[in-house]
Motif scaffolding. Structure first.
Motif, PDB file in Angstrom:
ATOM      1  N   VAL A 122       0.932   7.270  -6.374  1.00  0.00           N
ATOM      2  CA  VAL A 122      -0.128   8.281  -6.459  1.00  0.00           C
ATOM      3  C   VAL A 122       0.425   9.663  -6.115  1.00  0.00           C
ATOM      4  CG1 VAL A 122      -2.299   9.038  -5.425  1.00  0.00           C
ATOM      5  CG2 VAL A 122      -1.994   6.652  -6.056  1.00  0.00           C
ATOM      6  N   VAL A 123       1.255   9.738  -5.084  1.00  0.00           N
ATOM      7  CA  VAL A 123       1.858  11.018  -4.699  1.00  0.00           C
ATOM      8  C   VAL A 123       2.737  11.545  -5.820  1.00  0.00           C
ATOM      9  CG1 VAL A 123       3.517  12.072  -3.118  1.00  0.00           C
ATOM     10  CG2 VAL A 123       1.700  10.629  -2.230  1.00  0.00           C
ATOM     11  N   LEU A 171       0.828  -1.215   0.000  1.00  0.00           N
ATOM     12  CA  LEU A 171       0.000   0.000   0.000  1.00  0.00           C
ATOM     13  C   LEU A 171       0.859   1.260   0.000  1.00  0.00           C
ATOM     14  CD1 LEU A 171      -2.804  -1.072   2.482  1.00  0.00           C
ATOM     15  CD2 LEU A 171      -2.992  -0.788   0.009  1.00  0.00           C
ATOM     16  N   ALA A 172       1.981   1.220   0.695  1.00  0.00           N
ATOM     17  CA  ALA A 172       2.876   2.374   0.717  1.00  0.00           C
ATOM     18  C   ALA A 172       3.474   2.619  -0.667  1.00  0.00           C
ATOM     19  CB  ALA A 172       3.983   2.160   1.743  1.00  0.00           C
ATOM     20  N   GLN A 224       2.052   1.822  -3.531  1.00  0.00           N
ATOM     21  CA  GLN A 224       0.982   2.389  -4.346  1.00  0.00           C
ATOM     22  C   GLN A 224       0.743   3.853  -3.990  1.00  0.00           C
ATOM     23  OE1 GLN A 224      -0.578   0.891  -6.912  1.00  0.00           O
ATOM     24  NE2 GLN A 224       0.862  -0.781  -6.576  1.00  0.00           N
ATOM     25  N   ASN A 225       0.809   4.165  -2.712  1.00  0.00           N
ATOM     26  CA  ASN A 225       0.648   5.545  -2.267  1.00  0.00           C
ATOM     27  C   ASN A 225       1.750   6.422  -2.836  1.00  0.00           C
ATOM     28  OD1 ASN A 225      -0.515   7.666  -0.867  1.00  0.00           O
ATOM     29  ND2 ASN A 225       0.725   7.295   0.954  1.00  0.00           N
TER      30      ASN A 225
END
Length: 129
Positions: A94-95, A87-88, A90-91
């Motif tokens: 996105v960032v 998840l990190a 993927q985050n």
């Protein structure tokens, strides 16, 4: 609205879609493991140790169940850590895409302001001619 469309184009959807099943599977495993009730563990831990009667078989069973529960919790923790890592990542993607958008929006804003200035100059020049 065009900004969102551009944002959606920048995000590497191939990577996101490739990682999604793994993330969902890991999340399901973590939640199902958390929901599952270890009835043997509950039975073994229901009677206190200091109840006056020390039965070596019961103590051995409790120790084995506690060891199994520790291993299970360790595996759940490892799975949770992998899920959080995924998840990190993927985050971070996105960032990164949002940062690219921010720069592009700033460039477009400067270009629009410049075009308005040029247009105002042309209109003024035509009006005074």
């Amino acid at each position: 609205m065009a900004i969102w469309i551009t944002a959606l184009k920048i995000i590497p959807w191939g990577s996101v879609l490739e990682s999604a099943p793994h993330i969902v599977k890991a999340a399901k495993q973590v939640f199902s493991a958390a929901k599952s009730d270890s009835s043997g563990f509950a039975d073994a831990s229901s009677s206190p140790v200091g109840d006056g009667s020390v039965n070596p078989d019961k103590l051995d069973k409790r120790v084995r169940l506690l060891e199994a529960k520790i291993i299970e919790l360790s595996n759940e923790q490892r799975a949770s850590a992998e899920l959080i890592k995924s998840l990190a990542e993927q985050n971070a993607l996105v960032v990164e895409a949002i940062e690219v958008f921010r720069v592009r929006v700033k460039i477009l804003l400067i270009a629009c302001i410049s075009l308005v200035g040029v247009l105002a100059g042309v209109v003024f020049w035509l009006a005074t001619k």
